[in-house]
Enzyme design. Structure first.
Site, PDB file in Angstrom:
ATOM      1  N   GLU A 129       0.662  -9.186  -4.278  1.00 54.00           N
ATOM      2  CA  GLU A 129       1.148  -8.862  -2.922  1.00 54.00           C
ATOM      3  C   GLU A 129       0.821 -10.005  -1.959  1.00 54.00           C
ATOM      4  O   GLU A 129       1.660 -10.434  -1.172  1.00 54.00           O
ATOM      5  CB  GLU A 129       0.488  -7.564  -2.431  1.00 54.00           C
ATOM      6  CG  GLU A 129       0.912  -7.182  -1.019  1.00 54.00           C
ATOM      7  CD  GLU A 129       0.139  -6.009  -0.442  1.00 54.00           C
ATOM      8  OE1 GLU A 129      -0.239  -5.089  -1.201  1.00 54.00           O
ATOM      9  OE2 GLU A 129      -0.117  -6.022   0.776  1.00 54.00           O
ATOM     10  N   THR A 170      -2.136  -4.596   2.025  1.00 58.40           N
ATOM     11  CA  THR A 170      -2.006  -3.142   2.258  1.00 58.40           C
ATOM     12  C   THR A 170      -3.144  -2.332   1.649  1.00 58.40           C
ATOM     13  O   THR A 170      -3.471  -1.266   2.142  1.00 58.40           O
ATOM     14  CB  THR A 170      -0.681  -2.617   1.666  1.00 58.40           C
ATOM     15  OG1 THR A 170      -0.619  -3.001   0.306  1.00 58.40           O
ATOM     16  CG2 THR A 170       0.523  -3.139   2.425  1.00 58.40           C
ATOM     17  N   SER A 243      -6.190  -2.193 -10.987  1.00 63.74           N
ATOM     18  CA  SER A 243      -5.655  -1.720  -9.712  1.00 63.74           C
ATOM     19  C   SER A 243      -6.600  -2.079  -8.581  1.00 63.74           C
ATOM     20  O   SER A 243      -7.766  -1.651  -8.550  1.00 63.74           O
ATOM     21  CB  SER A 243      -5.456  -0.200  -9.767  1.00 63.74           C
ATOM     22  OG  SER A 243      -5.370   0.315  -8.467  1.00 63.74           O
ATOM     23  N   SER A 287      -2.345   4.196  -7.820  1.00 72.71           N
ATOM     24  CA  SER A 287      -1.479   3.956  -8.967  1.00 72.71           C
ATOM     25  C   SER A 287      -1.855   4.848 -10.158  1.00 72.71           C
ATOM     26  O   SER A 287      -1.369   4.640 -11.263  1.00 72.71           O
ATOM     27  CB  SER A 287      -1.566   2.476  -9.365  1.00 72.71           C
ATOM     28  OG  SER A 287      -2.924   2.107  -9.483  1.00 72.71           O
TER      29      SER A 287
HETATM   30 FE1  F3S Z   1       2.901   0.954  -0.579  1.00 71.45          FE
HETATM   31 FE2  F3S Z   1       0.546   1.564   0.273  1.00 71.45          FE
HETATM   32 FE3  F3S Z   1       1.319   2.453  -1.975  1.00 71.45          FE
HETATM   33  S1  F3S Z   1       1.554  -0.343   0.459  1.00 71.45           S
HETATM   34  S2  F3S Z   1       2.657   0.918  -2.690  1.00 71.45           S
HETATM   35  S3  F3S Z   1       2.194   2.927  -0.028  1.00 71.45           S
HETATM   36  S4  F3S Z   1      -0.668   1.800  -1.466  1.00 71.45           S
END
Ligand code: F3S
Length: 780
Positions: A129, A170, A243, A287
């Site tokens: 990212e 993020t 992750s 995830s």
């Molecule tokens: Fe998006 Fe936040 Fe999930 S940036 S992929 S919503 S952890």
């Protein structure tokens, strides 16, 4: 053992949409025989990657391995620009699954590139990212993830005289970012020191724009992990070690809970290590698929059951733990009484200190002593006031527990709409104070009764059943209502009565109170209205003319209005309607006595009995002519009269007073009172007087007759004389003629007739004038 799940855990929406898109693409393309590729894992979870591979996704480590013209999936955390360049060169079809939060950061840093400032990316420089963000922001980029890195960027900005534009990965740790954010703020305000402890040197002020781009999903998961870790004995972090966000969760949980375990699935569960833990928290990275989380929770539940069955060691540890732990102030503890004196009660509450309940913390009746209430070995509950009373004991209160229980009773009564028994202690402004055990409450004057209460004296000392209207336990306040109980009881009785009585029923009642318009009658708990017009067949001015208070009477239910809760009653219905039985009591010719109830121009109404009035017509009042009845009779006077006629259908009775009087009475008028009716000697005297009057009248009549006769004779003579005289005069004027003249006269011409006057004035000749004769006479 308790297993507690974090409030936010598992797949975020970005990951979910990436996995769903990949799965759909693989499925659709697979159906057409088109292979789908991904350059590395779409999300950082081996379970998900394996599952997608099983469905047909081909994962390669470099885009160069993807055959030209194929389909390739762009990952959720974004791809570097080189990825798209190479994909274009190979004519690949790119199906992008980039998360919108990441896309937003791309847009932000693109603007920085145009402005020529330094884009500061707070994050892990190796994370795809961050790589993708760096690519889009051009050359002036600084990637920092530590305090040192932030200070280095600050220094560079000062030296190159550039502004800073800060964005954040993020999934970066929110707490860590706060520290770095503070540095950038200080730099912007001109208060950032060049080195710790060096009070003199400050960075010069730099223009800094900060965008906290940590996504909500990350913040939520980190926040829940942090708070859960602080309250459990062990934490399980479920997710892939690759992750980034799961690793952050682990770091956060570990800082709050020493026993934090990173597990990828149930195979990693540290069951031995956690079997003595009371509470275990579970969270999972963004995830981590739900299936893995469920498996872990299910296994933990099974383990909990197995572990709880019998574990002496666990129980032993619990005991030790309990013994070491001191209760907190306000806790309710249970213990065993080990000593009782007049001063206090010593209690073993199972920890390293004993508890002491002083005498003043116990509710005692007058003359009651502590040994009367407690004995060694008793189990007792008390509230911890202080976990150290200065003598190494725990200060306890039994009274507070009791009071707490009483508050519980009050709260329960309020919640369940139940009732309590209270004792009214004293009158205060606007109401009374009433106590429920040790708790004093207030009853407003308006809530003391369902009737108006002016003074509360009568209630002092009484025990009342009340409802709880309001409770403010923290302020020691409670408001009771006795009226609410009375109303409820009344309502209940009302419902019973509604079900048992019907219109037309005759029921027992008790006269409770009077009003101008009737009386209220208690018919078994509720009051019905007995209207004044329903008390008697006659006219009443006040119900007390017939009824008295507390009198028990039979009443008839006339109407019932359930909605308005009103019942109308009748009392007069207990007696027959007077007109319906009139012939049983009265007959024509009967002399009756009654009261004058109404005086009209045409007569007077006499009440013979309630509801039965007769009329004495003005012509039937006296033998004499009566012009104004009020001169003769007044309302309320007792009247004796004779019934002349009874008309049951029209409800009319004709009466006569004069028919009860003697026709020959000299007075001929109305006797003022029945007591004035003449009798005996008086009556005889009157008769004698009447006879004399009769004789006198007869004599007068005779005399009048004589006089009249004499006058008539005289008048006849005079008339006769006048007539003879007149005849003589006429003869003198017109002497008698032969019979022929008489005939001629009979044939007189019209002219002759016309000349003859209708009347003529004749002057008598002087010679023939008779002295007695009138000077002139008019003759027709
Ligand atoms: Fe998006 Fe936040 Fe999930 S940036 S992929 S919503 S952890």
């Amino acid at each position: 053992m308790n297993v507690v799940k974090a409030k936010h855990l598992g797949f975020c929406f970005g990951v979910k949409q990436a996995v769903d898109t990949a799965r759909r693409t693989v499925s659709k393309c697979g159906a057409k025989g088109i292979p789908v590729y991904a350059c590395g894992s779409i999300i950082h979870n081996a379970h998900v990657t394996r599952s997608l591979e099983a469905e047909g996704l081909i994962v390669v480590s470099d885009i160069g391995q993807v055959p030209d013209g194929s389909v390739i999936i762009g990952r959720s955390h974004g791809e570097p620009l080189s990825f798209y360049d190479r994909a274009t060169a190979k004519s690949l079809v790119v199906v992008d699954t980039i998360c919108p939060y990441v896309q937003r950061i791309h847009r932000l840093v693109r603007d920085v590139k145009r402005a020529g400032d330094i884009a500061v990316i707070v994050g892990d420089r190796r994370h795809p990212e961050v790589v993708g963000i760096r690519d889009r922001s051009g050359a002036s980029v600084a990637i920092v993830d530590s305090r040192e890195g932030a200070l280095a960027v600050a220094n560079r900005a000062c030296e190159e005289n550039k502004s800073l534009f800060v964005v954040v990965q993020t999934t970066f740790d929110r707490g860590k970012f706060r520290d770095l954010e503070e540095i950038f703020r200080d730099l912007r305000e001109g208060r950032l020191r060049r080195a710790d402890g060096d009070g003199a040197a400050f960075f010069r002020r730099v223009d800094v724009t900060i965008h906290n781009t940590i996504c909500n999903a990350t913040e939520n998961r980190q926040g829940s992990a942090r708070s859960l870790a602080g309250s459990v004995d062990a934490m399980l972090i479920v997710g892939d070690r690759a992750s980034s966000n799961t690793r952050k969760l682990f770091e956060i949980a570990e800082s709050g809970c020493a026993r934090t375990y990173f597990i990828e699935d149930i195979n990693d569960l540290p069951l031995k290590d956690i079997q003595l833990c009371n509470t275990i928290g579970i969270t999972a990275g963004a995830s981590t698929p739900e299936r893995i989380i469920k498996e872990v929770i299910t296994r933990m539940s099974e383990f909990k059951n197995e572990n709880n069955e019998s574990n002496p060691m666990h129980e032993f540890m619990d005991e030790i733990d309990k013994a070491l732990r001191l209760p907190r102030n306000g806790d309710i503890v249970t213990g065993e009484v080990i000593q009782v004196t007049d001063k206090d009660v010593i209690v073993n509450i199972g920890c390293k200190k004993d508890g002491v309940i002083p005498r003043n913390e116990v509710v005692l009746e007058a003359e009651q002593r502590l040994p009367d209430l407690f004995k060694e070995g008793d189990e007792v509950q008390a509230k911890v006031l202080k976990n150290d009373d200065g003598d190494g004991n725990i200060l306890l209160s039994k009274k507070r527990v009791v009071i707490s229980e009483h508050w519980e009773d009050i709260n329960a009564a309020r919640d369940d709409k139940g009732t309590l028994e209270v004792t009214v202690i004293k009158e205060v402004n606007g109401g009374v104070i009433a106590s429920f055990k040790e708790i004093n409450g207030f009853i407003p004057m308006s809530q003391l009764s369902d009737r108006y209460v002016e003074k509360a004296d009568e209630f002092i000392g009484q025990t009342l059943t009340v409802k709880v209207m309001r409770v403010e336990q923290k302020r020691n306040k409670v408001v009771f209502s006795h009226k609410a109980v009375l109303n409820e009881e009344r309502q209940k009785r009302m419902m019973e009565i509604w079900d048992t009585i019907h219109v037309g029923d005759v029921i027992d009642g008790k006269v409770m109170r009077f009003t101008e318009y009737g009386a209220f009658v208690d018919i078994g708990g509720i009051d019905g209205l007995l209207h004044i017009s329903e008390i008697s067949w006659g006219k009443l001015r006040h119900p007390s003319e017939i009824l008295s208070l507390d009198q028990e009477i039979k009443v008839k239910v006339l109407s019932m209005n359930k909605e308005k809760e009103k019942i109308s009653l009748g009392y007069k219905q207990n007696l027959p309607e007077p007109w319906s039985v009139i012939h049983d009591k009265f007959t024509v010719g009967q002399i009756v006595t009654g009261k004058a109830v109404q005086v009209k121009e045409y007569g007077v109404f006499v009440e013979l009995e309630p509801g039965l009035d007769g009329l004495v017509h003005i012509s039937e009042i006296a033998f004499k002519r009566v012009n104004n009845i009020s001169d003769e009779i007044e309302v309320g006077q007792t009247i004796t009269a004779k019934i002349l006629e009874i008309d049951q259908e029209r409800k009319r009775i004709s009466l006569s007073i004069k028919e009860t009087l003697d026709r020959t009475s000299l007075e001929g008028g109305v006797l003022k009172d029945a007591t004035e009716v003449p009798s005996g000697k008086m009556k005889d005297a009157l008769h004698e007087a009447a006879e004399k009057v009769g004789e006198a009248l007869e004599n007068i009549g005779d005399r009048v007759g004589d006089i009249t006769e004499s006058i008539a004779d005289k008048a006849g003579e005079i008339v006769e004389s006048i007539a003879e005289k007149a005849e003589d005069i006429l003869d003198a004027i017109h002497p008698p003629k032969a019979s022929a003249d008489e005939d001629a006269a009979g044939e007189a011409t019209p002219e002759t007739v016309a000349e003859a006057p209708a009347t003529e004035t004749v002057e008598a000749p002087a010679a023939d004038t008779d002295a007695e004769a009138p000077a002139t006479e008019t003759v027709e």
